[in-house]
Design a protein around this motif. Sequence first.
Motif, mmCIF file in Angstrom:
data_model
loop_
_atom_site.group_PDB
_atom_site.id
_atom_site.type_symbol
_atom_site.label_atom_id
_atom_site.label_comp_id
_atom_site.label_asym_id
_atom_site.label_seq_id
_atom_site.Cartn_x
_atom_site.Cartn_y
_atom_site.Cartn_z
ATOM 1 N N TYR A 87 0.636 -1.063 -0.001
ATOM 2 C CA TYR A 87 0.227 -0.578 0.435
ATOM 3 C C TYR A 87 1.411 0.927 -0.049
ATOM 4 O O TYR A 87 2.111 1.142 0.973
ATOM 5 C CB TYR A 87 -0.743 -0.113 0.633
ATOM 6 N N ARG A 90 -1.351 7.853 -0.398
ATOM 7 C CA ARG A 90 -1.958 9.416 -1.615
ATOM 8 C C ARG A 90 -2.701 10.097 -1.102
ATOM 9 O O ARG A 90 -3.584 10.030 -0.234
ATOM 10 C CB ARG A 90 -3.317 8.840 -2.871
ATOM 11 N N GLN A 92 -4.939 13.095 -0.194
ATOM 12 C CA GLN A 92 -6.350 13.463 -0.622
ATOM 13 C C GLN A 92 -6.786 15.393 -0.632
ATOM 14 O O GLN A 92 -7.913 14.974 -1.430
ATOM 15 C CB GLN A 92 -7.366 13.208 0.261
ATOM 16 N N GLN A 99 -4.818 8.176 2.259
ATOM 17 C CA GLN A 99 -5.423 7.096 1.981
ATOM 18 C C GLN A 99 -3.958 6.271 1.727
ATOM 19 O O GLN A 99 -2.820 6.458 1.243
ATOM 20 C CB GLN A 99 -5.561 6.614 1.180
ATOM 21 N N LEU A 101 -3.047 2.733 -0.460
ATOM 22 C CA LEU A 101 -4.009 2.434 -1.367
ATOM 23 C C LEU A 101 -2.953 1.267 -2.100
ATOM 24 O O LEU A 101 -1.785 1.548 -2.425
ATOM 25 C CB LEU A 101 -4.476 3.562 -2.342
ATOM 26 N N HIS A 102 -3.423 -0.027 -2.153
ATOM 27 C CA HIS A 102 -3.041 -1.072 -2.447
ATOM 28 C C HIS A 102 -2.716 -1.069 -3.923
ATOM 29 O O HIS A 102 -3.160 -0.557 -5.571
ATOM 30 C CB HIS A 102 -4.214 -2.492 -2.781
ATOM 31 N N PRO A 121 -6.114 6.647 -7.638
ATOM 32 C CA PRO A 121 -7.690 6.061 -7.397
ATOM 33 C C PRO A 121 -8.604 4.501 -8.029
ATOM 34 O O PRO A 121 -9.248 4.032 -6.271
ATOM 35 C CB PRO A 121 -8.620 7.531 -6.878
ATOM 36 N N ARG A 129 -8.804 1.350 -5.674
ATOM 37 C CA ARG A 129 -8.420 0.834 -5.411
ATOM 38 C C ARG A 129 -8.122 -0.025 -4.059
ATOM 39 O O ARG A 129 -9.360 1.428 -2.954
ATOM 40 C CB ARG A 129 -6.829 1.366 -5.162
ATOM 41 N N GLU A 130 -7.906 -0.911 -3.207
ATOM 42 C CA GLU A 130 -8.195 -1.099 -1.334
ATOM 43 C C GLU A 130 -8.192 -0.754 -1.074
ATOM 44 O O GLU A 130 -6.353 0.137 -1.551
ATOM 45 C CB GLU A 130 -7.690 -3.063 -1.317
ATOM 46 N N ASP A 131 -8.305 0.010 -0.247
ATOM 47 C CA ASP A 131 -7.670 1.326 0.634
ATOM 48 C C ASP A 131 -7.438 0.507 2.208
ATOM 49 O O ASP A 131 -8.044 -0.659 2.823
ATOM 50 C CB ASP A 131 -8.809 2.156 1.632
#
Length: 227
Positions: A87, A90, A92, A99, A101-102, A121, A129-131
């Motif tokens: 991960y 990012r 926001q 975040q 993200l994967h 995103p 994307r998975e958080d």
Amino acid sequence: IRQEKRQMRTAVRRKLREFAAAQRQIEDAAIQHHVLDAPWFKNSKRLCAYVSCAALREVDTTKIVAHIFNPDDPVLSSWSGQAKKLYLPRVQDKQSHMQMLHVKSYDDLVPNSMTILEPEPVDKSGSPREDVLDTDEPLDLLLLPGLAFDLSGRRLGRGGGYYDCLLSKILESNESKGWKRPLLVALAYSPQIVDGSVPVDETDVPVDALVRASGVTAISPYARQQI
């Protein structure tokens, strides 16, 4: 505390500007070697890291991220280990919201307004994307940047509060789910280690361990069990 933080940021930024490029390259190589060679890294399955930014004078993570993306790359094949789910951060907004993200490859990253590579995103199929806060499996490790550190684990960021806010959410989420807490490991150049104490307040999250060119220093009791 706020004034003390400003003064320390100014002093450490000056030291980093004066840090010789040749010595920085030596420390970058040593720090990444220590991480890639560490059992706690090799055995991790899910981790957060960062894509280093030269303009911010962050410790380089290029080899670490490349190894996670391409564990069979012959150039990096001397480092084995568990396949990993990564991960990356990012930003926001400007209100300390960030975040993790994967991502699976560099193709998943795009430069932001500061030319720092961040996850898009959504993935190539248009799916979000998975958080990391939504994962159904525990996180093992976070590799963290920062501006200044002391040997008690206190961390001084760059003033935005992004990492402290996110770290608090991750730790709270893990605790609520009954998961063990992830290991918080900061990467630091020698000029970033201060004499005495880093000024902190109640929102600042300490790290468990430091990785410097000289080696890995376990700080918290939790780290001393893991490292």
